[in-house]
Design an enzyme around this catalytic site. Structure first.
Site, short mmCIF file in Angstrom:
data_model
loop_
_atom_site.label_atom_id
_atom_site.label_comp_id
_atom_site.label_asym_id
_atom_site.label_seq_id
_atom_site.Cartn_x
_atom_site.Cartn_y
_atom_site.Cartn_z
N GLU A 119 0.85 -1.20 0.00
CA GLU A 119 0.00 0.00 0.00
C GLU A 119 0.88 1.24 0.00
OE1 GLU A 119 -2.42 -0.21 3.52
OE2 GLU A 119 -3.04 -2.25 3.06
N LYS B 200 2.14 4.55 1.59
CA LYS B 200 2.16 5.07 2.96
C LYS B 200 1.84 6.56 2.87
CE LYS B 200 4.82 4.96 7.21
NZ LYS B 200 4.78 6.38 7.55
N ASP C 126 1.16 10.26 3.84
CA ASP C 126 1.76 11.11 4.86
C ASP C 126 0.71 12.01 5.49
OD1 ASP C 126 3.72 12.04 6.47
OD2 ASP C 126 4.76 13.21 4.95
N TYR D 66 -7.06 1.99 5.73
CA TYR D 66 -6.07 0.98 5.40
C TYR D 66 -6.13 -0.30 6.25
CZ TYR D 66 -3.45 3.56 9.01
OH TYR D 66 -3.07 4.20 10.15
N LYS E 209 10.58 3.31 3.45
CA LYS E 209 10.56 4.78 3.38
C LYS E 209 11.44 5.30 2.26
CE LYS E 209 9.70 6.93 7.36
NZ LYS E 209 8.69 7.83 7.87
N CYS F 35 5.23 49.73 -4.25
CA CYS F 35 4.66 48.56 -4.91
C CYS F 35 5.37 48.31 -6.23
CB CYS F 35 3.17 48.80 -5.14
SG CYS F 35 2.42 47.51 -6.17
N CYS G 155 2.67 49.28 -9.08
CA CYS G 155 2.06 50.60 -9.31
C CYS G 155 2.84 51.72 -8.63
CB CYS G 155 0.61 50.60 -8.83
SG CYS G 155 0.46 50.54 -7.04
N CYS H 150 0.16 46.64 -0.51
CA CYS H 150 -0.08 47.79 -1.36
C CYS H 150 -1.54 48.14 -1.16
CB CYS H 150 0.18 47.43 -2.82
SG CYS H 150 -0.44 48.67 -3.96
N CYS I 292 -4.25 49.51 -8.11
CA CYS I 292 -2.99 48.88 -8.51
C CYS I 292 -3.32 47.78 -9.53
CB CYS I 292 -2.32 48.28 -7.28
SG CYS I 292 -0.97 47.18 -7.67
S1 IVH Z 1 -0.81 0.29 8.72
C1 IVH Z 1 -0.45 -1.84 12.62
N1 IVH Z 1 -1.05 1.38 6.32
O1 IVH Z 1 1.97 5.26 8.96
C2 IVH Z 1 -0.22 -1.14 11.32
N2 IVH Z 1 -0.26 2.71 8.10
O2 IVH Z 1 4.01 4.10 11.56
C3 IVH Z 1 -0.63 0.25 11.40
N3 IVH Z 1 0.17 5.05 7.49
O3 IVH Z 1 0.88 5.82 12.11
C4 IVH Z 1 -0.40 1.05 10.24
N4 IVH Z 1 -0.41 4.87 5.39
O4 IVH Z 1 -0.88 6.31 10.42
C5 IVH Z 1 -0.68 1.54 7.61
N5 IVH Z 1 -1.35 2.22 4.19
C6 IVH Z 1 -1.00 2.40 5.46
C7 IVH Z 1 -0.56 3.65 5.94
C8 IVH Z 1 -0.19 3.76 7.28
C9 IVH Z 1 0.03 5.67 6.33
C10 IVH Z 1 0.67 5.66 8.74
C11 IVH Z 1 -0.08 5.24 9.98
C12 IVH Z 1 0.96 4.94 11.04
C13 IVH Z 1 2.26 5.19 10.33
C14 IVH Z 1 3.17 3.99 10.51
#
Ligand code: IVH
Length: 669
Positions: A114, A116, A118, A227, A315, A409, A412, A427, A432
């Site tokens: 999946e 991740k 942010d 998720y 990551k 400005c 103008c 301004c 302007c």
């Molecule tokens: S699973 C027990 N899936 O990433 C597993 N986490 O440290 C729990 N996050 O705080 C997380 N996308 O908020 C999972 N597709 C995803 C995610 C995801 C973002 C965040 C989550 C967690 C941090 C992982």
């Protein structure tokens, strides 16, 4: 009560929920915004007629509730763990080897990969299909109850169908985030308003979720991807991938890029794909999450006190680049705000060539001691425009003097001012050209007057030639004015004129928003229109009266008053009115029976929000104040009233309960 009304209300709710799902979850709307608004309005009308039929899962109940003093703690049913991180393919292999060792090589090793996202992890509880509680992760054991804020996120279903009895107690977890476009807009707005911008979309999402007033959260462009599903007993799913599919079919928003991989090699392939592809996503992703697909095996492995053993994050590094600042220029915004921008030696970063970076304001420039000619490290932390992280000059290199903001400005040449208590230089010359252009752009934009063919290139030419100096000038344009413009054929000129003509029909709320009054966003504009029905009325209102609307504070009211008193505003509004724009909404109230009476409302009302009661009073000619004084004529007292009821008693001011109020307005019909 007519049972057919209940049916009608329920059908409308279902219909709206269906379209919410199509629009916010599947990104595949089937009806226009206007048709959608009509559905919602019909529901609102019915619910205000039959308040006893309002239910917490009604789409009208997404935004509401009181401003909280603080959030209540919520103990999680099972800890909200974080993920162990990996940064290389080797580390991913180590993870896979641990799986092999613990589960035996004959097990199946399907993984779900999946994105991740942010943002911020949240958990959502559904009881008998109703969304009842949502919380932040907090320290993993205990989070905070942010149910009201989560309800404002349209991609969170307020209600799901319990297709299996095991779903009657359902917990799902997911990530709340802000997409890049929404983030950029929010920051532009904040910069313009002299408020500090958020550093990145994650902070913006976090800040928005932790606001105590859900009405403000509702204005923030938040979204969610679900998720995970909580433990279901007896089990309902054997495969995580299948569980996600079911969640999707129940109406939850799951990420479309999730893949089921049959082995580690397929996982690695995903890592490689997203290394480059992640820049093309409309939201920030800081890596991937690899999860063992088999839920029985997940349970067998369990977790340490920090991380599940069956999942790991991969990551990506945030990409940074080094380049040089060739120049710093200043841009003029719609309300005259001056923003310094660094012009960079073009450099490749996160999949695009970067030429500019915003510097926000002089404080930021001084704090980081950024000067023209400096070598700088830049980073794209979500923004479409990157930011300058820090100066990285070679030791001993000579530097230019500190950057100074211009005194005049750049467009103008009129003097710039720095309003007290603000970090932004402005301004204040209303004519302007840079501001006129920005104002017109805003006026024509989709959420304002929605004038389709009035793009920036046309606006620039119209302003530069001097033909358009104010908004009302737009409405006097003729074919002869337009045809000579660059890249403007007669047909497009006609289309544009049509578009301008059509915009006259836009309702008052949009016009108010389109005027670009500082701090008056879409919602404040709509509320003002609903409450006062005409620009003339709004113009007459003292600050205190404007602030009687819940969401209108001193910042907005002061700005309104300043706007209306400005030279030229009045004539401009009169012109717009003569030209046939909607400077008022419906005909003024038929009854003026509450004329001259001053009300204060306290406590919770039954089946009606305070806002609705206020509009009612206003529509009958009365006024509503936020505090009780000798001038108050009546205090309307709902459930759990505050100190205002006591003050009324002390001052001998008559109080009305809700039915008393209803009788009063019945009589006054
Ligand atoms: S699973 C027990 N899936 O990433 C597993 N986490 O440290 C729990 N996050 O705080 C997380 N996308 O908020 C999972 N597709 C995803 C995610 C995801 C973002 C965040 C989550 C967690 C941090 C992982």
């Amino acid at each position: 009560m007519d049972p057919s009304k209940l049916k009608e209300i329920e059908n409308l709710r279902q219909e709206i929920q269906k379209h919410d799902n199509l629009y916010y979850v599947q990104d595949a709307p089937e009806i226009s915004d206007r048709e959608y608004d009509r559905l919602l309005q019909s529901l609102k009308d019915l619910e205000s007629k039959y308040p006893e039929l309002i239910s917490p899962d009604s789409p009208t109940q997404r935004v509401g509730g009181k401003v909280a003093e603080k959030f209540q703690p919520v103990r999680h049913s099972s800890p909200m763990l974080s993920l162990d991180n990996t940064y290389s393919i080797e580390e991913l292999r180590d993870f896979h080897n641990r799986m092999l060792k613990n589960l035996g090589s004959e097990s199946s090793f399907s993984y779900v990969v999946e994105l991740k996202i942010d943002g911020l992890g949240v958990t959502l509880q559904y009881k008998d299909g109703l969304f009842v509680q949502g919380a932040t992760r907090g320290d993993g054991m205990t989070g905070e109850d942010i149910t009201l804020n989560l309800k404002t996120i349209r991609s969170i279903p307020l209600q799901i169908s319990v297709v299996d009895p095991r779903l009657s107690n359902l917990e799902v977890r997911g990530e709340v985030f802000m997409n890049l476009k929404g983030f950029q807009k929010l920051n532009d707005y904040r910069t313009e308003a002299g408020e500090p911008p958020f550093a990145n979309p994650r902070n913006a999402a976090a800040g928005s979720l932790r606001l105590l007033d859900p009405k403000i959260t509702a204005e923030r462009p938040l979204d969610i991807f679900i998720y995970n599903v909580g433990l279901i007993n007896p089990p309902l799913f054997l495969s995580h991938f299948e569980a996600l599919k079911t969640l999707k079919s129940l109406g939850f928003k799951t990420n479309p890029h999730t893949r089921l991989c049959q082995n580690l090699d397929e996982v690695i392939e995903q890592v490689e794909i997203w290394q480059t592809q992640k820049h093309s996503l409309p939201y920030d992703v800081d890596g991937l999450v690899v999860k063992l697909d088999s839920i029985p095996n997940q349970n067998k492995l369990g977790s340490t006190n920090k991380h599940p053993r069956w999942a790991v994050a991969y990551k990506y590094e945030t990409e940074k680049a080094i380049t040089r600042i060739n120049d710093i220029v200043c841009q003029v915004g719609r309300t005259g705000s001056i923003t310094p921008v660094a012009l960079l030696e073009p450099v490749a970063l996160s999949g695009s060539t970067v030429k500019r970076a915003t510097l926000h304001n002089l404080d930021e420039i001084r704090r980081k001691d950024i000067r023209i000619g400096d070598r700088v490290e830049i980073e794209k932390a979500g923004e479409i425009i990157p930011k300058v992280l820090r100066v990285v000059n070679e030791p001993g290199s000579s530097r230019k003097p500190e950057f100074q903001m211009p005194e005049k400005c750049p467009e103008c040449s009129s003097d710039l001012v720095r309003p007290e208590g603000e970090v932004v230089l402005r301004c204040i010359n209303v004519i302007c050209p840079a501001q006129i252009k920005e104002r017109l752009r805003h006026f024509a934009s989709r959420k304002a007057m929605d004038i389709e063919n009035l793009g920036p290139a046309v606006i620039d030419q119209l302003v530069e030639s001097g033909r358009v100096k104010t908004i009302s000038d737009l409405y006097t344009l003729t074919l002869e004015d337009l045809v000579p413009l660059e890249r403007m054929a007669e047909k497009s000129a006609k289309n544009l004129l049509n578009g301008i003509e059509k915009s006259k029909k836009q309702e008052l709320g949009r016009l108010l928003f389109a005027l670009g009054i500082r701090h008056v966003g879409e919602r404040a504009a709509a509320l003002l229109a609903q409450t006062f029905f005409s620009i003339d009325k709004i113009m007459e209102m003292p600050e205190q009266e404007l602030e009687s609307i819940d969401e209108i504070g001193p910042k907005i009211s002061e700005s309104l008053i300043e706007f209306f008193k400005r030279e030229g505003t009045l004539t401009e509004i009169q012109k717009l009115e003569q030209l046939g724009l909607n400077t008022s909404s419906k005909p003024q109230s038929v009854s003026e029976k509450l004329k001259g009476l001053q009300f204060v409302i306290t406590g919770t009302l039954d089946g009606m929000s305070r806002e609705e009661m206020k509009s009612k009073i206003h529509s009958l000619g009365g006024r509503v104040n936020s505090s009780v004084s000798k001038k108050t004529d009546y205090v309307v007292v709902g459930k759990d009233p505050g100190s205002k009821a006591k003050t009324a008693e002390k001052l001998g001011i008559p109080t009305l309960d809700q039915s008393g109020f209803s009788e009063m307005i019945e009589e006054s019909k």
